[in-house]
Design a protein around this motif. Structure first.
Motif, PDB file in Angstrom:
ATOM      1  N   CYS A  26      68.174   8.389  17.598  1.00 22.25           N
ATOM      2  CA  CYS A  26      69.098   8.565  18.612  1.00 22.25           C
ATOM      3  C   CYS A  26      68.289   8.230  19.882  1.00 22.25           C
ATOM      4  CB  CYS A  26      69.578   9.927  18.694  1.00 22.25           C
ATOM      5  SG  CYS A  26      68.440  11.392  19.228  1.00 22.25           S
ATOM      6  N   GLY A  27      67.121   8.244  20.036  1.00 25.43           N
ATOM      7  CA  GLY A  27      66.277   7.916  21.256  1.00 25.43           C
ATOM      8  C   GLY A  27      65.717   8.978  22.009  1.00 25.43           C
ATOM      9  N   LYS A  28      65.910  10.158  21.050  1.00 29.68           N
ATOM     10  CA  LYS A  28      65.447  11.266  22.054  1.00 29.68           C
ATOM     11  C   LYS A  28      63.705  11.393  22.194  1.00 29.68           C
ATOM     12  CE  LYS A  28      65.436  14.260  17.858  1.00 29.68           C
ATOM     13  NZ  LYS A  28      65.705  13.174  16.665  1.00 29.68           N
ATOM     14  N   SER A  29      62.989  10.907  20.958  1.00 26.92           N
ATOM     15  CA  SER A  29      61.553  10.831  21.211  1.00 26.92           C
ATOM     16  C   SER A  29      61.134   9.802  22.182  1.00 26.92           C
ATOM     17  CB  SER A  29      61.113  10.849  19.834  1.00 26.92           C
ATOM     18  OG  SER A  29      61.077  11.918  18.917  1.00 26.92           O
ATOM     19  N   THR A  30      61.909   8.642  22.128  1.00 28.26           N
ATOM     20  CA  THR A  30      61.695   7.646  23.075  1.00 28.26           C
ATOM     21  C   THR A  30      61.988   8.059  24.374  1.00 28.26           C
ATOM     22  OG1 THR A  30      62.641   6.189  21.262  1.00 28.26           O
ATOM     23  CG2 THR A  30      62.092   5.351  23.680  1.00 28.26           C
ATOM     24  N   LEU A  31      62.834   8.800  24.764  1.00 27.09           N
ATOM     25  CA  LEU A  31      63.081   9.461  25.978  1.00 27.09           C
ATOM     26  C   LEU A  31      61.968  10.389  26.393  1.00 27.09           C
ATOM     27  CD1 LEU A  31      64.466   9.497  28.611  1.00 27.09           C
ATOM     28  CD2 LEU A  31      65.766  11.504  27.451  1.00 27.09           C
ATOM     29  N   LEU A  32      61.448  11.289  25.482  1.00 26.83           N
ATOM     30  CA  LEU A  32      60.346  11.954  25.753  1.00 26.83           C
ATOM     31  C   LEU A  32      58.957  11.239  26.083  1.00 26.83           C
ATOM     32  CD1 LEU A  32      59.947  15.223  25.532  1.00 26.83           C
ATOM     33  CD2 LEU A  32      58.618  14.833  23.617  1.00 26.83           C
ATOM     34  N   ASN A  33      58.656  10.248  25.428  1.00 24.26           N
ATOM     35  CA  ASN A  33      57.434   9.392  25.295  1.00 24.26           C
ATOM     36  C   ASN A  33      57.471   8.820  26.720  1.00 24.26           C
ATOM     37  OD1 ASN A  33      56.262  10.126  23.124  1.00 24.26           O
ATOM     38  ND2 ASN A  33      57.020   8.493  21.791  1.00 24.26           N
ATOM     39  N   MET A  34      58.867   8.459  27.166  1.00 28.21           N
ATOM     40  CA  MET A  34      58.909   7.916  28.447  1.00 28.21           C
ATOM     41  C   MET A  34      58.617   8.825  29.750  1.00 28.21           C
ATOM     42  SD  MET A  34      62.201   5.540  27.838  1.00 28.21           S
ATOM     43  CE  MET A  34      62.933   5.213  29.337  1.00 28.21           C
ATOM     44  N   ILE A  35      59.011   9.936  29.660  1.00 28.72           N
ATOM     45  CA  ILE A  35      58.561  11.050  30.365  1.00 28.72           C
ATOM     46  C   ILE A  35      57.061  11.233  30.537  1.00 28.72           C
ATOM     47  CG2 ILE A  35      58.801  13.609  31.222  1.00 28.72           C
ATOM     48  CD1 ILE A  35      61.692  13.544  29.625  1.00 28.72           C
ATOM     49  N   ALA A  36      56.617  11.050  29.352  1.00 23.49           N
ATOM     50  CA  ALA A  36      55.037  11.362  29.180  1.00 23.49           C
ATOM     51  C   ALA A  36      54.289  10.177  29.604  1.00 23.49           C
ATOM     52  CB  ALA A  36      54.584  11.579  27.702  1.00 23.49           C
ATOM     53  N   GLY A  37      54.865   8.807  29.758  1.00 23.13           N
ATOM     54  CA  GLY A  37      54.299   7.775  30.063  1.00 23.13           C
ATOM     55  C   GLY A  37      53.648   7.201  28.882  1.00 23.13           C
ATOM     56  N   LEU A  38      53.850   7.506  27.747  1.00 20.06           N
ATOM     57  CA  LEU A  38      53.536   6.962  26.513  1.00 20.06           C
ATOM     58  C   LEU A  38      54.203   5.543  26.178  1.00 20.06           C
ATOM     59  CD1 LEU A  38      52.781   9.841  24.397  1.00 20.06           C
ATOM     60  CD2 LEU A  38      51.127   8.532  25.580  1.00 20.06           C
ATOM     61  N   GLU A  39      55.709   5.412  26.855  1.00 25.23           N
ATOM     62  CA  GLU A  39      56.246   4.245  26.710  1.00 25.23           C
ATOM     63  C   GLU A  39      56.630   4.011  28.062  1.00 25.23           C
ATOM     64  OE1 GLU A  39      57.701   2.776  23.736  1.00 25.23           O
ATOM     65  OE2 GLU A  39      57.713   4.730  22.496  1.00 25.23           O
ATOM     66  N   ASP A  40      56.763   2.508  28.317  1.00 23.42           N
ATOM     67  CA  ASP A  40      57.331   1.912  29.651  1.00 23.42           C
ATOM     68  C   ASP A  40      58.885   2.302  30.010  1.00 23.42           C
ATOM     69  OD1 ASP A  40      54.736   1.143  30.315  1.00 23.42           O
ATOM     70  OD2 ASP A  40      55.200  -0.803  29.360  1.00 23.42           O
ATOM     71  N   ILE A  41      59.200   2.299  31.053  1.00 20.90           N
ATOM     72  CA  ILE A  41      60.446   2.447  31.262  1.00 20.90           C
ATOM     73  C   ILE A  41      61.170   1.090  31.573  1.00 20.90           C
ATOM     74  CG2 ILE A  41      62.228   3.276  32.826  1.00 20.90           C
ATOM     75  CD1 ILE A  41      60.353   5.440  33.667  1.00 20.90           C
ATOM     76  N   THR A  42      62.014   0.455  31.030  1.00 19.55           N
ATOM     77  CA  THR A  42      62.519  -0.728  31.002  1.00 19.55           C
ATOM     78  C   THR A  42      63.190  -1.033  32.486  1.00 19.55           C
ATOM     79  OG1 THR A  42      62.900  -1.007  28.890  1.00 19.55           O
ATOM     80  CG2 THR A  42      63.790  -2.638  30.136  1.00 19.55           C
ATOM     81  N   SER A  43      64.192  -0.027  32.813  1.00 20.36           N
ATOM     82  CA  SER A  43      64.844   0.032  34.115  1.00 20.36           C
ATOM     83  C   SER A  43      65.063   1.515  34.505  1.00 20.36           C
ATOM     84  CB  SER A  43      66.019  -0.849  34.331  1.00 20.36           C
ATOM     85  OG  SER A  43      67.044  -0.209  33.570  1.00 20.36           O
ATOM     86  N   GLY A  44      65.605   1.796  35.771  1.00 19.46           N
ATOM     87  CA  GLY A  44      65.681   3.056  36.053  1.00 19.46           C
ATOM     88  C   GLY A  44      64.249   3.913  36.522  1.00 19.46           C
ATOM     89  N   GLU A  45      64.382   5.180  36.648  1.00 16.70           N
ATOM     90  CA  GLU A  45      63.194   5.804  37.203  1.00 16.70           C
ATOM     91  C   GLU A  45      63.143   7.224  36.770  1.00 16.70           C
ATOM     92  OE1 GLU A  45      61.920   4.907  41.534  1.00 16.70           O
ATOM     93  OE2 GLU A  45      62.923   6.880  41.546  1.00 16.70           O
ATOM     94  N   ILE A  46      61.803   7.557  36.564  1.00 14.50           N
ATOM     95  CA  ILE A  46      61.595   9.212  36.160  1.00 14.50           C
ATOM     96  C   ILE A  46      61.005   9.676  37.319  1.00 14.50           C
ATOM     97  CG2 ILE A  46      60.393  10.535  34.694  1.00 14.50           C
ATOM     98  CD1 ILE A  46      61.279   8.762  32.291  1.00 14.50           C
ATOM     99  N   ARG A  47      61.334  10.788  37.777  1.00 15.64           N
ATOM    100  CA  ARG A  47      60.637  11.176  38.875  1.00 15.64           C
ATOM    101  C   ARG A  47      60.098  12.785  38.574  1.00 15.64           C
ATOM    102  NH1 ARG A  47      64.800   8.688  41.500  1.00 15.64           N
ATOM    103  NH2 ARG A  47      65.934  10.692  41.441  1.00 15.64           N
ATOM    104  N   ILE A  48      58.978  13.198  38.761  1.00 17.89           N
ATOM    105  CA  ILE A  48      58.342  14.514  38.665  1.00 17.89           C
ATOM    106  C   ILE A  48      58.424  15.075  39.981  1.00 17.89           C
ATOM    107  CG2 ILE A  48      56.767  16.292  37.620  1.00 17.89           C
ATOM    108  CD1 ILE A  48      56.603  14.288  35.370  1.00 17.89           C
ATOM    109  N   LYS A  49      58.847  16.210  40.551  1.00 20.75           N
ATOM    110  CA  LYS A  49      58.545  16.735  41.646  1.00 20.75           C
ATOM    111  C   LYS A  49      58.912  15.678  42.919  1.00 20.75           C
ATOM    112  CE  LYS A  49      55.359  20.483  41.559  1.00 20.75           C
ATOM    113  NZ  LYS A  49      53.917  20.849  41.461  1.00 20.75           N
TER     114      LYS A  49
END
Lengths: 293, 370
Positions: free
Chosen positions: B40-63
């Motif tokens: 369903c993409g849940k692990s992919t999303l987690l890896n994107m937060i971790a930086g282990l997978e690139d984000i194709t578009s959009g943005e992830i921000r921490i603080k």
């Protein structure tokens, strides 16, 4: 059945087993016979061999042939024995084995854990190196060594063996690392380890078994190589194998079989040594317990 | 602005888009669970937060700091992997302090941090052992220790309990929850186990097919599922979904359902907003525990409807007995107290708590009431 035989898949009767052992022992004797001939004749005076006592144990035990083979036998034009050539071989083998193994490990690491576009094609091309017949590269390689100023030196020989070894060592390490859990690499990345830190701290310490395979393979091949040694070395940089040939093939004087036998054993000893020392690390399961429960 | 913002994050592999415009904002101290079936993409999303997978578009921000292109080690995150990913050649202590060492923390401080974490997780006696000599539960603790010692902004858990046996899993679940309450850290947790999601989280994102189907508190997800997928995925046994027709009874909407003998029963809705659907087919969602015997019906509920139907199968499960019947041509499971006398093949009076019932549009599968 008794406890001792419970874990064998095939159960055999007493007669069958005796037969199997007899056949196996016969085969073992057959294979050990040349070694026996070499050993007994290397500790005999020459007259005993020429007198027809090839198979018998020595009447007069002597280690003189060994001394001669090592230090004073006529090889080429100099009566140097095999000693300087032994060191030539060592000087050639140690860097060649070390560098080709480390490069193979690095290649395997990159090809499995830092994948890039076209990596499988690159790996396929590297595999070609395993299948190239040595003869067809002799002349281009001689030209290359000449251009690099490495012709007629042990460095040149090392270089040739490194180049030819990378194909095999890459194959070994790539296949080993392919099943190495990628999560470990990812965990190390999150922990802040860089490319080489992951390699040295995580991957290499877990590569024991395959490193041993690679070292044994490379050591045996390079030590036993004759063609490159005969083609690219000069009189001062010839490896052991070429020197042994010169010793045995020398056409002047009496053929000193006992010295030849001793020399042949000397030439074979390092590979035997590597098998005995490193072989037991083969079976160590160094990866046990890294992942899952 | 949240503590961790996932802003229209999209992930594609070549032409295949596996995550579509994911928008999630996590507050500090929240326990967000990403739950969904495999793929369903849940692990992919987690890896994107971790930086282990690139984000194709959009943005992830921490603080409020954009993380696109930032190396995993510079995001101040820590991750616990499904396989634990302990370094096999290092002792437990070295495993825990490896990250600190890589970040240049001096040795005395590393040792101090290691001791604190080991004490917190009760693994002090294991520090000199190699991972190979540990049990599954101990490895799990070490993996958490390695994450905790970094004192990160966000913890990421990738199905950390799925390799444990059932009993240990329940224990570790409680322990993770305790740890979260004690430390108040922000956690993003991936699981395919809906019970884990409901017990652990402060908020849940139910995912399917690369879309976030619903984002809400466990209560919202359970009581007001956004669509049929969420309704049937969350909860065990799954919510019963029964075809029904909206009719008006005493000026209020009600559901007309078919019983196993072909007779029909009327179940009045508590919500008036279904009135416009009069005469139309809908899908009625009823949780198994809201169908009981009349005696056990929720006394606080203002809307208990009774129906008499044949019992098909009874499945005693110790504390409860699961009873199935046919409603609208579908198998419907109800959950009775274990001492209710139910016999397969006999008629029985079921009490349905219609206050808790949900209605879905059969075409869009979206919730239309409440």
């Amino acid at each position: 059945m008794s406890v001792a035989t419970q874990d064998t898949a095939i159960r055999t009767g007493r007669v069958t087993r005796t037969l199997i052992y007899v056949v196996l022992i016969l085969f073992a004797l057959f294979y050990l016979l040349p070694l026996y001939v070499m050993l007994v004749n290397s500790v005999k005076p020459l007259e005993e061999i020429t007198g027809g006592g090839m198979m018998s144990l020595p009447d007069a035990f002597t280690i003189e042939p060994w001394k001669q083979a090592w230090a004073s036998a006529q090889i080429g034009v100099e009566p140097t024995g095999l000693k300087p050539y032994f060191w030539n071989s060592i000087k050639m083998v140690v860097p060649a084995v070390t560098i080709s193994t480390v490069l193979g490990a690095l290649n395997g690491y990159v090809l499995t854990k830092w994948r890039f576009k076209g990596d499988t094609i690159l790996f396929g091309l590297m595999l070609f190196a395993c299948f190239i017949p040595f003869q067809i590269v002799l002349i281009p390689m001689a030209r290359m060594l000449g251009l690099m100023g490495l012709a007629g030196s042990t460095y040149g020989l090392s270089f040739v063996h490194i180049v030819f070894g990378i194909g095999f060592t890459t194959l070994y390490f790539r296949n080993y690392y392919a099943v190495f859990p990628t999560e470990l690499i990812r965990a190390a990345q999150i922990d802040g380890a860089g490319f080489f830190q992951i390699f040295w701290r995580i991957l290499l310490p877990s590569s024991g078994p395959i490193a041993v395979v690679s070292v044994i393979w490379q050591f045996t091949n390079i030590w036993n190589d004759f063609l490159f040694g005969a083609s690219f070395a000069d009189a001062s940089s010839q490896p052991m194998t070429v020197a042994l040939n010169n010793l045995v093939q020398s056409s002047t004087g009496v053929k000193e079989y006992n010295v030849h036998f001793a020399g042949a054993i000397l030439a074979a000893m390092p590979t035997l040594f590597v098998y005995i020392v490193a072989g037991r690390y083969f079976v160590r399961g160094l990866m046990a317990g890294s992942v899952k429960g | 602005m949240g503590f961790l913002d996932i802003d229209k994050a999209t992930k594609s592999y070549g032409a295949v888009e596996v995550l579509h415009n994911v928008d999630i904002s996590v507050e500090e101290g929240e326990f967000l669970v990403l739950v969904g079936p495999s793929g369903c993409g849940k692990s992919t999303l987690l890896n994107m937060i971790a930086g282990l997978e690139d984000i194709t578009s959009g943005e992830i921000r921490i603080k409020d700091r954009a993380m696109n292109g930032v190396h995993p080690s510079n995001r101040n995150i820590a991750m616990v992997f499904q396989s634990y990913a302990l370094y096999p050649n290092m002792t437990v202590g070295q495993n825990i302090t490896f990250g600190l060492e890589m970040h240049g923390v001096p040795k005395p401080e590393r040792q101090k941090a290691m001791q604190e974490v080991a004490k917190l997780l009760q693994i002090e006696q294991l520090l000199d052992r190699k991972p190979g000599a540990l049990s599954g539960g101990q490895r799990q603790r070490v993996a958490m220790g390695r994450a905790l010692v970094r004192d990160p902004d966000v913890f990421l858990f990738d199905e950390p309990l799925s390799n444990l046996d059932a009993k240990l899993r329940v224990d570790m679940r409680t322990e993770i929850k305790k740890l979260h309450q004690k430390l108040g850290t922000t956690i993003v947790y991936v699981t395919h186990d809906q019970i884990e999601a409901l017990t652990l989280s402060t908020r849940i994102a139910v995912m399917n097919g690369g879309y976030v189907q619903q984002l809400g508190t466990p209560q919202e997800i359970y009581d007001q599922p956004a669509n049929i997928f969420v309704a049937t995925f969350m909860g065990s046994p799954a919510m019963n979904v029964v075809p029904a027709q909206v009719v008006m009874q005493n000026g209020r909407p009600a559901a007309l359902v078919t019983l196993s003998d072909g007779e029909q029963a009327i179940l009045p809705f508590s919500q008036d907003n279904l009135a416009p659907y009069e005469g139309r087919e809908i899908l009625l969602g009823i949780r198994p525990e809201t169908i009981t015997d009349p005696d056990s019906a929720d006394r606080k509920s203002s809307n208990i409807a009774e129906l008499i139907n044949r019992i098909d199968v009874t499945e005693p499960a110790g504390s409860d007995t699961f009873v199935s019947m046919q409603l609208g041509g579908r198998d419907v499971i109800s959950r009775m107290r274990s001492d209710v006398p139910v016999v397969a093949g006999q008629s029985f009076t079921f009490a349905v708590n219609m206050e808790k019932a949900v209605a879905f549009d059969p075409d869009t599968e979206m919730r239309i009431a409440p």
